[in-house]
Scaffold this active site. Sequence first.
Site, mmCIF file in Angstrom:
data_model
loop_
_atom_site.group_PDB
_atom_site.id
_atom_site.type_symbol
_atom_site.label_atom_id
_atom_site.label_comp_id
_atom_site.label_asym_id
_atom_site.label_seq_id
_atom_site.Cartn_x
_atom_site.Cartn_y
_atom_site.Cartn_z
ATOM 1 N N LYS A 78 0.847 -1.196 0.000
ATOM 2 C CA LYS A 78 0.000 0.000 0.000
ATOM 3 C C LYS A 78 0.880 1.243 0.000
ATOM 4 O O LYS A 78 1.878 1.294 0.740
ATOM 5 C CB LYS A 78 -0.910 -0.027 1.233
ATOM 6 C CG LYS A 78 -1.955 1.082 1.283
ATOM 7 C CD LYS A 78 -2.826 0.945 2.535
ATOM 8 C CE LYS A 78 -3.943 1.974 2.593
ATOM 9 N NZ LYS A 78 -4.799 1.825 3.792
ATOM 10 N N SER A 153 -9.746 1.947 2.802
ATOM 11 C CA SER A 153 -8.858 2.674 1.928
ATOM 12 C C SER A 153 -7.829 1.790 1.211
ATOM 13 O O SER A 153 -7.259 2.223 0.219
ATOM 14 C CB SER A 153 -8.115 3.725 2.745
ATOM 15 O OG SER A 153 -7.295 3.108 3.722
ATOM 16 N N SER A 177 -9.965 -0.455 7.019
ATOM 17 C CA SER A 177 -9.382 -0.370 5.675
ATOM 18 C C SER A 177 -8.676 -1.614 5.157
ATOM 19 O O SER A 177 -8.300 -1.642 3.989
ATOM 20 C CB SER A 177 -8.417 0.808 5.608
ATOM 21 O OG SER A 177 -9.153 1.993 5.457
#
Length: 485
Positions: A78, A153, A177
């Site tokens: 990420k 997210s 997330s």
Amino acid sequence: MEPYELSISELREKLRKKDISSVEATESVLGRISEVEPRVDAYLEVTAEAALDMARRADLAIGRGEDGLLLGVPIGVKDIINTEGIPTTAGSRILEGFRPTYDASVTAKLKEAGAVITGKLNLDEFAMGSTTEGSGYKPTKNPWDLERVPGGSSGGSAAAVAAGECLGALGTDTGGSIRQPAAWCGLVGIKPTYGRVSRYGVIAFASSLDQVGPIARTTRDAAIMLRAIAGFDPLDSTSVNKPAPDYEAVLGAEVKGMKVGVPCQYFAAGLDPEVEARVRDAISRLEELGVETIPIDLPHAEYGVACYYIIAPCEASSNLARYDGVRYGPRVDEGGGLIGMYRATRDKGFGPEVKRRVLIGTYALSAGYYDAYYLKACRVRTLIKNDFDRAFQKVDAVVCPTTPTPAFKLGEKSSDPLSLYMSDVLTLSCNLAGLPGMSVPCGFTGGGLPVGMQIMARHFQEEVIFKLAHAYESASEWSSMRPPL
Ligand code: GLN
């Protein structure tokens, strides 16, 4: 089967037996990225050359008889996690072109474990959001239905794993997330206990809630990845000095006689009937495996959203003060002196959701409002944690849906922040209480969208979650399903 379709454990087996090389596996993943990335948009940066280099080194190590938890396995990261020399933007224009001078501890641990890092994955700006539509760069699409969001997210992480653009990925979870995009993309995602995994070098959103964890296709893969990144780190003062267990070793253990709590508050109004049906089926399956289910009460659950959406923005407003055009990233200077430069840089650099949170947080922390908002939210947080402590006197784990609905259409909620916040209702409490929580696939809606079941356990009892999730996974067929891309 193409190498990009393998699970981490399957690829590891083939690498050890020299049925395939890491370079071949990495080329297969890079080929898959070229094929599907124009439709999925999961990556902000594909580091193909560096990945092939790492793969070549992994092959040499395998040739020398060396071993590593992720030796030669293509893994995505990420883009809120620092990677030395590789752009790390947190999905924000305010960090466009920023290249960290050091690796986050979790990045370093992936490298130590021999992973081949494929690139940086898209996210909502500074991890604030639930769809990846809040990325400062582009929205990611859900591989199961390209007109829908992958969740967020960590939407880029989940979409990439589901699409075969990496075999596993790191995400972060502040209020859901990891678990929510895992649920919406048909994957396993675990948020470890607060303190289990180092956040050193992970760009901070809300420091009392943030945790790093894996998103993968199977519970075994998640167990392998978590073991690789977990453990004490003197560079993170919130990291807890407890040895990281071998999570893989508990897979396959007997679950008969375990007690699981089913909170009535998590099956309340607003829950999509198909989601409810899939999760209830999964709970029945656990009962068939000998797990005892017990109704439990988490009376303060209804305050989770209000509490989180004070605490997280307060911490964010403080953490994001450092993006001022001086210390990091691009500077916008249109005159007006130092204050004018700060203002122009932050105005151009931050997107609307980040600005909304900075404003809410600054307001709630200001003199005269602190007690009414922040302090009160902290007290409610304790009540939410106490609810879980009470429940865990009777049960080993808590199960519920991960999300109230399946994935929405792109654009469906982007103009309604409050309804987006409400959609986090089932994942936030786990972070507020600091507990470990996993989402495990538990079926599909009639329209073919994945549904996830959430399993939470006591602090530092990730093994309990792995045991239950693996037993359920082994008694269902979901982990073998792939999106029709
Ligand atoms: N959706 C939640 C938020 O917008 C949680 C995000 C996260 O876990 N990073 O804050």
